[in-house]
Scaffold this motif. Structure first.
Motif, mmCIF file in Angstrom:
data_model
loop_
_atom_site.group_PDB
_atom_site.id
_atom_site.type_symbol
_atom_site.label_atom_id
_atom_site.label_comp_id
_atom_site.label_asym_id
_atom_site.label_seq_id
_atom_site.Cartn_x
_atom_site.Cartn_y
_atom_site.Cartn_z
ATOM 1 N N HIS A 106 -68.560 82.645 6.297
ATOM 2 C CA HIS A 106 -68.369 82.577 7.746
ATOM 3 C C HIS A 106 -67.878 81.185 8.151
ATOM 4 C CE1 HIS A 106 -69.038 83.540 11.969
ATOM 5 N NE2 HIS A 106 -69.671 82.395 12.087
ATOM 6 N N ARG A 107 -68.438 80.164 7.545
ATOM 7 C CA ARG A 107 -68.010 78.796 7.850
ATOM 8 C C ARG A 107 -66.568 78.569 7.384
ATOM 9 N NH1 ARG A 107 -70.655 73.209 5.407
ATOM 10 N NH2 ARG A 107 -69.126 71.796 6.351
ATOM 11 N N LEU A 108 -66.218 79.155 6.234
ATOM 12 C CA LEU A 108 -64.850 79.037 5.737
ATOM 13 C C LEU A 108 -63.864 79.632 6.733
ATOM 14 C CD1 LEU A 108 -63.143 78.258 3.142
ATOM 15 C CD2 LEU A 108 -63.268 80.679 2.572
ATOM 16 N N ARG A 109 -64.225 80.794 7.282
ATOM 17 C CA ARG A 109 -63.351 81.426 8.264
ATOM 18 C C ARG A 109 -63.224 80.571 9.521
ATOM 19 N NH1 ARG A 109 -61.274 83.199 4.747
ATOM 20 N NH2 ARG A 109 -61.763 85.125 3.640
ATOM 21 N N ALA A 110 -64.317 79.906 9.904
ATOM 22 C CA ALA A 110 -64.271 79.018 11.065
ATOM 23 C C ALA A 110 -63.363 77.817 10.787
ATOM 24 C CB ALA A 110 -65.683 78.553 11.424
ATOM 25 N N MET A 111 -63.448 77.266 9.569
ATOM 26 C CA MET A 111 -62.584 76.149 9.183
ATOM 27 C C MET A 111 -61.121 76.574 9.227
ATOM 28 S SD MET A 111 -64.826 74.758 5.947
ATOM 29 C CE MET A 111 -63.517 73.714 5.324
ATOM 30 N N GLU A 112 -60.870 77.765 8.725
ATOM 31 C CA GLU A 112 -59.509 78.307 8.710
ATOM 32 C C GLU A 112 -58.973 78.439 10.124
ATOM 33 O OE1 GLU A 112 -57.624 81.769 5.931
ATOM 34 O OE2 GLU A 112 -59.326 82.311 7.182
ATOM 35 N N HIS A 113 -59.797 78.970 11.014
ATOM 36 C CA HIS A 113 -59.395 79.156 12.407
ATOM 37 C C HIS A 113 -59.139 77.817 13.083
ATOM 38 C CE1 HIS A 113 -60.234 79.542 16.755
ATOM 39 N NE2 HIS A 113 -59.554 80.673 16.645
ATOM 40 N N ASP A 114 -60.050 76.852 12.859
ATOM 41 C CA ASP A 114 -59.922 75.549 13.508
ATOM 42 C C ASP A 114 -58.659 74.825 13.062
ATOM 43 O OD1 ASP A 114 -62.259 76.021 14.831
ATOM 44 O OD2 ASP A 114 -63.507 74.765 13.531
ATOM 45 N N SER A 115 -58.354 74.879 11.762
ATOM 46 C CA SER A 115 -57.175 74.181 11.272
ATOM 47 C C SER A 115 -55.901 74.855 11.765
ATOM 48 C CB SER A 115 -57.179 74.101 9.746
ATOM 49 O OG SER A 115 -57.228 75.392 9.172
ATOM 50 N N ALA A 116 -55.917 76.189 11.846
ATOM 51 C CA ALA A 116 -54.758 76.906 12.372
ATOM 52 C C ALA A 116 -54.551 76.575 13.844
ATOM 53 C CB ALA A 116 -54.941 78.406 12.179
ATOM 54 N N HIS A 117 -55.649 76.483 14.599
ATOM 55 C CA HIS A 117 -55.573 76.143 16.022
ATOM 56 C C HIS A 117 -55.027 74.740 16.205
ATOM 57 C CE1 HIS A 117 -56.498 76.336 20.260
ATOM 58 N NE2 HIS A 117 -57.263 75.261 20.172
ATOM 59 N N SER A 118 -55.430 73.818 15.331
ATOM 60 C CA SER A 118 -54.944 72.440 15.421
ATOM 61 C C SER A 118 -53.445 72.377 15.188
ATOM 62 C CB SER A 118 -55.665 71.558 14.391
ATOM 63 O OG SER A 118 -57.047 71.490 14.682
ATOM 64 N N ARG A 119 -52.952 73.190 14.229
ATOM 65 C CA ARG A 119 -51.522 73.191 13.959
ATOM 66 C C ARG A 119 -50.743 73.728 15.158
ATOM 67 N NH1 ARG A 119 -53.104 74.997 8.771
ATOM 68 N NH2 ARG A 119 -52.557 77.149 9.290
ATOM 69 N N VAL A 120 -51.308 74.744 15.815
ATOM 70 C CA VAL A 120 -50.644 75.301 17.000
ATOM 71 C C VAL A 120 -50.571 74.251 18.093
ATOM 72 C CG1 VAL A 120 -50.868 76.972 18.862
ATOM 73 C CG2 VAL A 120 -51.220 77.687 16.495
ATOM 74 N N GLN A 121 -51.677 73.506 18.290
ATOM 75 C CA GLN A 121 -51.695 72.476 19.320
ATOM 76 C C GLN A 121 -50.678 71.387 19.026
ATOM 77 O OE1 GLN A 121 -55.896 71.344 19.447
ATOM 78 N NE2 GLN A 121 -56.047 72.318 21.456
ATOM 79 N N ILE A 122 -50.602 70.948 17.766
ATOM 80 C CA ILE A 122 -49.648 69.903 17.390
ATOM 81 C C ILE A 122 -48.225 70.398 17.623
ATOM 82 C CG2 ILE A 122 -48.725 68.614 15.432
ATOM 83 C CD1 ILE A 122 -51.606 68.538 14.330
ATOM 84 N N GLY A 123 -47.975 71.664 17.264
ATOM 85 C CA GLY A 123 -46.648 72.223 17.488
ATOM 86 C C GLY A 123 -46.290 72.272 18.955
ATOM 87 N N SER A 124 -47.260 72.588 19.795
ATOM 88 C CA SER A 124 -47.008 72.657 21.242
ATOM 89 C C SER A 124 -46.684 71.284 21.797
ATOM 90 C CB SER A 124 -48.234 73.249 21.952
ATOM 91 O OG SER A 124 -48.481 74.566 21.515
ATOM 92 N N ILE A 125 -47.387 70.258 21.312
ATOM 93 C CA ILE A 125 -47.122 68.896 21.774
ATOM 94 C C ILE A 125 -45.728 68.461 21.366
ATOM 95 C CG2 ILE A 125 -47.771 66.484 21.451
ATOM 96 C CD1 ILE A 125 -50.692 67.475 21.167
ATOM 97 N N GLU A 126 -45.340 68.782 20.124
ATOM 98 C CA GLU A 126 -44.026 68.385 19.637
ATOM 99 C C GLU A 126 -42.921 69.091 20.430
ATOM 100 O OE1 GLU A 126 -44.244 69.242 15.500
ATOM 101 O OE2 GLU A 126 -45.132 67.303 15.002
ATOM 102 N N ASP A 127 -43.184 70.344 20.823
ATOM 103 C CA ASP A 127 -42.178 71.088 21.580
ATOM 104 C C ASP A 127 -41.916 70.456 22.941
ATOM 105 O OD1 ASP A 127 -41.819 72.884 19.571
ATOM 106 O OD2 ASP A 127 -43.163 74.410 20.406
ATOM 107 N N THR A 128 -42.922 69.781 23.497
ATOM 108 C CA THR A 128 -42.762 69.174 24.823
ATOM 109 C C THR A 128 -42.084 67.817 24.769
ATOM 110 O OG1 THR A 128 -44.940 68.108 24.745
ATOM 111 C CG2 THR A 128 -44.835 70.356 25.628
ATOM 112 N N LYS A 129 -41.945 67.268 23.558
ATOM 113 C CA LYS A 129 -41.325 65.945 23.411
ATOM 114 C C LYS A 129 -39.813 66.115 23.267
ATOM 115 C CE LYS A 129 -45.311 63.650 21.306
ATOM 116 N NZ LYS A 129 -45.833 62.972 20.099
ATOM 117 N N ARG A 130 -39.148 66.336 24.368
ATOM 118 C CA ARG A 130 -37.708 66.541 24.344
ATOM 119 C C ARG A 130 -36.996 65.206 24.404
ATOM 120 N NH1 ARG A 130 -36.019 71.586 25.767
ATOM 121 N NH2 ARG A 130 -34.174 70.752 26.813
ATOM 122 N N SER A 131 -35.920 65.109 23.684
ATOM 123 C CA SER A 131 -35.121 63.879 23.711
ATOM 124 C C SER A 131 -34.252 63.858 24.960
ATOM 125 C CB SER A 131 -34.216 63.830 22.464
ATOM 126 O OG SER A 131 -33.222 64.827 22.553
#
Length: 219
Positions: free
Chosen positions: A188-213
């Motif tokens: 169960h903890r492994l699944r939580a770790m998996e979810h948290d890391s996937a969520h972090s990647r989504v957040q980082i991707g969203s931030i990068e998408d907003t950084k327009r040149s």
């Protein structure tokens, strides 16, 4: 002269507390046993010995690796404990003339290729090098060839714990190294770790998408 570092993936246990073979549990879409083989490969170890025991036919069928540097060892005496797998792997490393043996399990998901490389860099064939977490030494660990006979003489289910207590053993910190997948709660903890890391990647991707040149703003 370059060193020949073999790896030993310990994967012979029955996972009785988990209720299913931990070797086949997936983490980020990759089976734990395949992950262990991959990170050992990425660290530069070769050959890689994988010790199977309980349900070895099922696990063999599921393995995705096709690398010729991966060699399967079947431990028919796996019920005698981890020491029997260590002895089997150390004997295999000795037969191929390895200078060092890197020992790891398949269910410590905080282990990375970079950590394994740091273990390899710390030895210089003069010292056993262990991971350090939760105030103790443990595996993954790297054993130079002078320790191969001691590994083959081990008995029981304590593994190489006693060999890692010597004052001459070097250590490399492994944050989170105490976590492995032994119980349903761990899964169960492994699944939580998996979810948290996937969520972090989504957040980082969203931030990068907003950084327009400026050029993008003018397009």
């Amino acid at each position: 002269m370059s060193r020949k570092v073999a790896a030993l993936v310990l994967a012979a246990g029955a996972s009785s507390r988990l209720g299913q073979p931990k070797q086949l549990v997936e983490f980020h879409g990759e089976r734990l046993i395949d992950r262990a083989i991959r990170i050992a490969q990425q660290a530069g170890a070769s050959p890689i010995f994988v010790v199977l025991g309980a349900e070895h036919e099922r696990i063999l069928d599921a393995l995705t690796t096709s690398d010729s540097g991966t060699r399967i060892l079947i431990n028919k005496g796996w019920k005698r404990g981890m020491a029997s797998s260590l002895a089997l792997g150390a004997a295999a490393a000795e037969r191929v003339g390895a200078d060092d043996l890197l020992v790891l399990t398949c269910d410590q998901v905080t282990v990375t290729p970079e950590h394994l490389m740091r273990l390899m860099e710390g030895s210089h064939r003069e010292h056993v090098v262990a991971s350090y977490y939760s105030g103790r030494r443990g595996i993954p660990a790297l054993f130079p060839d002078f320790a191969f006979h001691a590994l083959q003489d081990l008995t029981g289910d304590t593994g190489a714990r006693d060999l890692l207590q010597d004052d001459a053993v070097f250590t490399v910190p492994l944050p989170g190294g105490e976590f492995d997948v032994d119980t349903p709660e761990d899964l169960h903890r492994l699944r939580a770790m998996e979810h948290d890391s996937a969520h972090s990647r989504v957040q980082i991707g969203s931030i990068e998408d907003t950084k327009r040149s400026p050029a993008e703003d003018l397009a």
